[in-house]
Enzyme design. Structure first.
Site, PDB file in Angstrom:
ATOM      1  N   LEU A   1      39.871  46.627  39.401  1.00  0.00           N
ATOM      2  CA  LEU A   1      40.398  45.716  40.296  1.00  0.00           C
ATOM      3  C   LEU A   1      41.195  44.740  39.627  1.00  0.00           C
ATOM      4  CD1 LEU A   1      37.535  45.101  43.077  1.00  0.00           C
ATOM      5  CD2 LEU A   1      39.279  46.914  42.947  1.00  0.00           C
TER       6      LEU A   1
ATOM      7  N   SER B   1      40.287  41.387  34.379  1.00  0.00           N
ATOM      8  CA  SER B   1      40.761  40.709  32.982  1.00  0.00           C
ATOM      9  C   SER B   1      41.813  40.087  33.485  1.00  0.00           C
ATOM     10  CB  SER B   1      40.525  41.566  31.801  1.00  0.00           C
ATOM     11  OG  SER B   1      41.329  42.512  31.980  1.00  0.00           O
TER      12      SER B   1
ATOM     13  N   ASP C   1      48.866  43.600  37.420  1.00  0.00           N
ATOM     14  CA  ASP C   1      47.526  42.631  37.636  1.00  0.00           C
ATOM     15  C   ASP C   1      47.896  41.335  37.623  1.00  0.00           C
ATOM     16  OD1 ASP C   1      46.529  45.167  37.716  1.00  0.00           O
ATOM     17  OD2 ASP C   1      45.325  44.938  35.955  1.00  0.00           O
TER      18      ASP C   1
END
Length: 342
Positions: A113, A116, A160
């Site tokens: 998901l 980090s 991300d």
């Protein structure tokens, strides 16, 4: 004074892998993602102790250092220290800082998901709140990317950091020379609600390191391996199709495109799937799922499926035969946020 932040985790809906260098540098990438109400959290407490304390509470890791202008990157809490080193360097801070920094995440590491990268964004946001750093959304996401991928050398893509910073539903394009364009999607509320009730998020119970998978994917692209590169082309093209179905509220066609995404994703690297993932996926499809995929690089972590809401509990019961667990969630509209407490 106490400074806090939170950054939302994301579901990679389409195009994942096309944001990874060298593919994105050679061909350009495009991803469709959405953030959910699971977060990475950070708290900074300013002190006068002459020390810097880093505490990843959920990992039970804690390190203390004398205040300094640079910290060693040695394999322990490197995300935390990497952010500190970069902020000291980029913003001309001449005097070592003294503080306690505490983080935790709502999901385990290696979840798929984006945990980090999301944590890096949250830490940067807390420092920004404390030090009044002049960082817009694009600046923050780019800095997070630089810390994780360049300074620390952790393998992965670019999506991300931008998802965590901007939040909501986004279609993100990655062009040559590291140019990134975030296109926020103006989603009608009923479409978000329909997608939410149609989607089941399932944790396989197995955290995984994405490094090996990403390394293989990068190697396949660099060496021009036809099957793998063409699979990434199809994934990128499919992300545009998925975006259009989503904006129209055609969840069934969106889900079928999700299945095509998964079938192509498995061709990108050999360790993206395994026997357990395939058993779970096949059981979900037999229980009525239109389509699904592993979130993130693959190999474990979270999977998600889209199903007729009337069959939602049939799917949940089918997944209950495995050792993982279903995680309830809602989509999140907001990106990374920070605040302070006297």
């Amino acid at each position: 004074m106490i400074y806090r932040s939170k950054a939302p985790l994301r579901l990679g809906l389409g195009g994942g892998g096309s944001d990874v260098s060298p593919y994105s540098d050679m061909y350009g990438g495009a991803v469709l993602n959405a953030t959910i109400d699971k977060y990475a959290w950070c708290t900074i407490e300013e002190t006068s102790s002459g020390t810097m304390v880093f505490n990843a509470a959920d990992l039970n890791l804690k390190k203390q250092y004398p205040s300094a202008l640079s910290l060693p990157i040695d394999g322990t809490l490197d995300l935390h220290k990497g952010v500190y080193n970069r902020i000291i360097r980029d913003f001309g801070i001449k005097k070592p800082l003294s503080f306690r920094l505490t983080t935790f995440c709502d999901v385990p590491p290696g979840s798929g998901l984006g945990s980090s990268s999301t944590m890096v964004v949250a830490i940067i946001r807390a420092f920004s709140e404390w030090l009044n750093l002049p960082l817009g959304d694009y600046d923050m996401a780019w800095l997070a990317y630089q810390v994780e991928r360049i300074d620390l050398g952790f393998r992965g893509g670019k999506q991300d950091q931008y998802a965590a910073t901007f939040g909501g539903f986004n279609f993100i394009e990655f062009q040559k020379e590291d140019r990134v364009i975030v296109n926020p999607l103006r989603m009608k509320r009923w479409i978000v609600d329909e997608l939410e009730v149609s989607m089941v998020l399932y944790y396989t119970g197995a955290s995984r390191s994405s490094d090996k998978i990403i390394r293989e994917q990068q190697d396949n692209t660099a060496k021009g391996r036809k099957q793998q590169v063409e699979a990434t082309h199809r994934i990128k093209e499919n992300s545009y199709v998925m975006k259009n179905f989503l904006l129209k509220g055609d969840i069934v066609q969106f889900a079928k495109a999700l299945d095509r995404e998964w079938q192509n994703k498995k061709k990108m690297a050999s360790s993206i799937t395994n026997s357990n993932i395939e058993k779970v996926y096949n059981a979900a499809m037999k229980a009525g799922a239109y389509g699904g995929k592993v979130s993130g690089a693959g190999g474990g972590g979270f999977m998600f499926f889209t199903v007729d809401p009337a069959k939602r509990h049939n799917l949940i019961n089918a997944l209950g035969r495995f050792s993982g667990s279903v995680l309830n969630f809602h989509f999140s509209e907001n990106g990374c946020q920070g605040w302070r407490i006297s």
